[in-house]
Scaffold this motif. Sequence first.
Motif, mmCIF file in Angstrom:
data_model
loop_
_atom_site.group_PDB
_atom_site.id
_atom_site.type_symbol
_atom_site.label_atom_id
_atom_site.label_comp_id
_atom_site.label_asym_id
_atom_site.label_seq_id
_atom_site.Cartn_x
_atom_site.Cartn_y
_atom_site.Cartn_z
ATOM 1 N N ARG A 75 0.850 -1.189 0.000
ATOM 2 C CA ARG A 75 0.000 0.000 0.000
ATOM 3 C C ARG A 75 0.890 1.245 0.000
ATOM 4 N NH1 ARG A 75 -3.852 -1.659 5.123
ATOM 5 N NH2 ARG A 75 -4.543 -3.707 4.334
ATOM 6 N N PRO A 76 0.647 2.189 -0.890
ATOM 7 C CA PRO A 76 1.484 3.392 -0.954
ATOM 8 C C PRO A 76 1.581 4.149 0.367
ATOM 9 C CG PRO A 76 0.131 3.233 -2.919
ATOM 10 C CD PRO A 76 -0.340 2.157 -1.987
ATOM 11 N N LEU A 77 0.472 4.231 1.095
ATOM 12 C CA LEU A 77 0.464 4.972 2.354
ATOM 13 C C LEU A 77 1.387 4.322 3.380
ATOM 14 C CD1 LEU A 77 -0.788 7.460 3.618
ATOM 15 C CD2 LEU A 77 -2.757 6.077 4.295
ATOM 16 N N MET A 78 1.342 2.999 3.460
ATOM 17 C CA MET A 78 2.211 2.271 4.382
ATOM 18 C C MET A 78 3.675 2.421 3.979
ATOM 19 S SD MET A 78 0.801 0.560 6.939
ATOM 20 C CE MET A 78 -0.787 -0.076 7.500
ATOM 21 N N ARG A 79 3.940 2.332 2.698
ATOM 22 C CA ARG A 79 5.326 2.429 2.237
ATOM 23 C C ARG A 79 5.876 3.837 2.450
ATOM 24 N NH1 ARG A 79 4.421 0.136 -2.077
ATOM 25 N NH2 ARG A 79 4.920 1.566 -3.786
ATOM 26 N N ALA A 80 5.024 4.836 2.275
ATOM 27 C CA ALA A 80 5.457 6.206 2.543
ATOM 28 C C ALA A 80 5.798 6.383 4.024
ATOM 29 C CB ALA A 80 4.364 7.186 2.135
ATOM 30 N N ALA A 81 4.988 5.785 4.898
ATOM 31 C CA ALA A 81 5.284 5.855 6.329
ATOM 32 C C ALA A 81 6.608 5.162 6.636
ATOM 33 C CB ALA A 81 4.148 5.221 7.131
ATOM 34 N N ALA A 82 6.884 4.057 5.946
ATOM 35 C CA ALA A 82 8.148 3.345 6.136
ATOM 36 C C ALA A 82 9.327 4.200 5.684
ATOM 37 C CB ALA A 82 8.129 2.021 5.385
ATOM 38 N N MET A 83 9.134 4.988 4.635
ATOM 39 C CA MET A 83 10.202 5.872 4.175
ATOM 40 C C MET A 83 10.533 6.922 5.232
ATOM 41 S SD MET A 83 9.197 6.456 0.149
ATOM 42 C CE MET A 83 10.525 7.645 -0.087
ATOM 43 N N VAL A 84 9.515 7.422 5.923
ATOM 44 C CA VAL A 84 9.761 8.378 7.012
ATOM 45 C C VAL A 84 10.439 7.678 8.189
ATOM 46 C CG1 VAL A 84 8.664 9.936 8.673
ATOM 47 C CG2 VAL A 84 7.851 9.865 6.313
ATOM 48 N N ALA A 85 9.978 6.473 8.499
ATOM 49 C CA ALA A 85 10.556 5.723 9.624
ATOM 50 C C ALA A 85 12.024 5.405 9.406
ATOM 51 C CB ALA A 85 9.759 4.434 9.853
ATOM 52 N N THR A 86 12.413 5.154 8.158
ATOM 53 C CA THR A 86 13.797 4.776 7.855
ATOM 54 C C THR A 86 14.681 5.967 7.494
ATOM 55 O OG1 THR A 86 13.193 4.327 5.547
ATOM 56 C CG2 THR A 86 13.145 2.456 7.091
ATOM 57 N N GLY A 87 14.126 7.175 7.520
ATOM 58 C CA GLY A 87 14.929 8.362 7.263
ATOM 59 C C GLY A 87 15.072 8.739 5.808
ATOM 60 N N GLU A 88 14.329 8.094 4.915
ATOM 61 C CA GLU A 88 14.374 8.465 3.494
ATOM 62 C C GLU A 88 13.550 9.719 3.212
ATOM 63 O OE1 GLU A 88 13.927 4.810 0.844
ATOM 64 O OE2 GLU A 88 13.379 4.067 2.827
ATOM 65 N N ALA A 89 12.645 10.045 4.108
ATOM 66 C CA ALA A 89 11.844 11.262 4.010
ATOM 67 C C ALA A 89 11.666 11.812 5.422
ATOM 68 C CB ALA A 89 10.487 10.974 3.373
ATOM 69 N N ASP A 90 11.440 13.117 5.506
ATOM 70 C CA ASP A 90 11.286 13.768 6.805
ATOM 71 C C ASP A 90 9.828 13.954 7.191
ATOM 72 O OD1 ASP A 90 14.166 14.287 7.093
ATOM 73 O OD2 ASP A 90 13.852 15.709 5.436
ATOM 74 N N LEU A 91 8.930 13.922 6.219
ATOM 75 C CA LEU A 91 7.527 14.217 6.469
ATOM 76 C C LEU A 91 6.666 13.454 5.480
ATOM 77 C CD1 LEU A 91 5.136 15.987 7.628
ATOM 78 C CD2 LEU A 91 5.789 17.717 5.941
ATOM 79 N N LEU A 92 5.554 12.930 5.978
ATOM 80 C CA LEU A 92 4.544 12.276 5.144
ATOM 81 C C LEU A 92 3.334 13.189 5.053
ATOM 82 C CD1 LEU A 92 2.905 9.954 3.799
ATOM 83 C CD2 LEU A 92 2.556 9.014 6.084
ATOM 84 N N VAL A 93 2.890 13.470 3.831
ATOM 85 C CA VAL A 93 1.689 14.284 3.620
ATOM 86 C C VAL A 93 0.690 13.454 2.824
ATOM 87 C CG1 VAL A 93 0.741 16.373 2.587
ATOM 88 C CG2 VAL A 93 3.003 16.438 3.645
ATOM 89 N N ALA A 94 -0.483 13.211 3.419
ATOM 90 C CA ALA A 94 -1.506 12.394 2.757
ATOM 91 C C ALA A 94 -2.872 12.772 3.316
ATOM 92 C CB ALA A 94 -1.234 10.906 2.968
ATOM 93 N N GLY A 95 -3.913 12.212 2.712
ATOM 94 C CA GLY A 95 -5.266 12.458 3.179
ATOM 95 C C GLY A 95 -6.160 13.116 2.143
ATOM 96 N N ALA A 96 -5.588 13.526 1.009
ATOM 97 C CA ALA A 96 -6.422 14.076 -0.064
ATOM 98 C C ALA A 96 -7.345 12.995 -0.623
ATOM 99 C CB ALA A 96 -5.545 14.639 -1.172
ATOM 100 N N ILE A 97 -6.874 11.747 -0.567
ATOM 101 C CA ILE A 97 -7.660 10.606 -1.036
ATOM 102 C C ILE A 97 -8.001 9.677 0.136
ATOM 103 C CG2 ILE A 97 -7.662 8.568 -2.523
ATOM 104 C CD1 ILE A 97 -5.741 10.091 -4.395
ATOM 105 N N ALA A 98 -7.000 9.347 0.923
ATOM 106 C CA ALA A 98 -7.184 8.409 2.034
ATOM 107 C C ALA A 98 -7.887 9.080 3.211
ATOM 108 C CB ALA A 98 -5.829 7.873 2.491
#
Length: 288
Positions: free
Chosen positions: A75-98
């Motif tokens: 799921r893209p949302l879960m994978r995006a959260a994993a990217m933040v958890a592992t330091g590949e991203a600093d912030l997750l922005v979602a909710g326009a669809i989910a």
Amino acid sequence: MTATLDRAFEIAAERKPRVVFPEMEDPRISEAAARLHIDGLAQPVPLGDLAEHHVNALTSNREMRRSIAERLLQRPLMRAAAMVATGEADLLVAGAIAPTRRVIEAASMVIGLEDGIQTPSSYFLMVLPDGQEFIFADCAVNVSPSAQELADIATTSAKTARSLLGQAEVALLSFATGYSGAGGSVEKVREAAYIAGVAGPLQADAALDIATALKKQADISNRANVLIFPDLDAGNIAYKLLVQLAGAKAYGPILQGFRKPICDLSRGATVDEIIAATVLSIAGSDGQ
């Protein structure tokens, strides 16, 4: 633009955080991401492919079989959260669809809550026409919070206020001030105030007017700029009334209480609102 939003844009320009947008198929998100990049406010990062360290991030935060973790991370949302958890991203922005519950689910499962916090919550930055600014919580997530959950909301909202407003004067609101009233809801607020070490229970007038607070012998010395509502009914009604009757601006709801910053958008958010919510999430994260 408001004073706090101005500062949030300045902070975003200084930090230029890496932001992952798992809903880039939405044209509002793609336009907002492009503008954030062009204006030097953020570095949008593409949603990465599933990798071993993403699986490890999920299984280390939650006890589950690797096969289940791998399936969830499709799921893209879960994978995006994993990217933040592992330091590949600093912030997750979602909710326009989910929906909000899915954003909270992903953040809770993969990133987790701040130490000492058991309750994710949300806040609105409320700006009155005369420039007064307040943090309102929780107006979007917790329907009927317990005393401990209210205390968590107060604690995380105080941290948010210190980051965004520079100071936090917290009031836990009720229909009674001090010991002037009784009942289950008042006792819940009183217990929450004790746990969090903040003022409450307080009627709104006592929280916002020190002369009234003195008359009612309220345990508060400074005018509150963080208002914590006893339940979702009160919080949601209050912020909407302020918008409709007083012409206030409401920025949010924005999630708080997680180990890393998470921005949950309204599904009806405009491009400008997405940009504002993103920069507020950056500024309110206190550099996490």
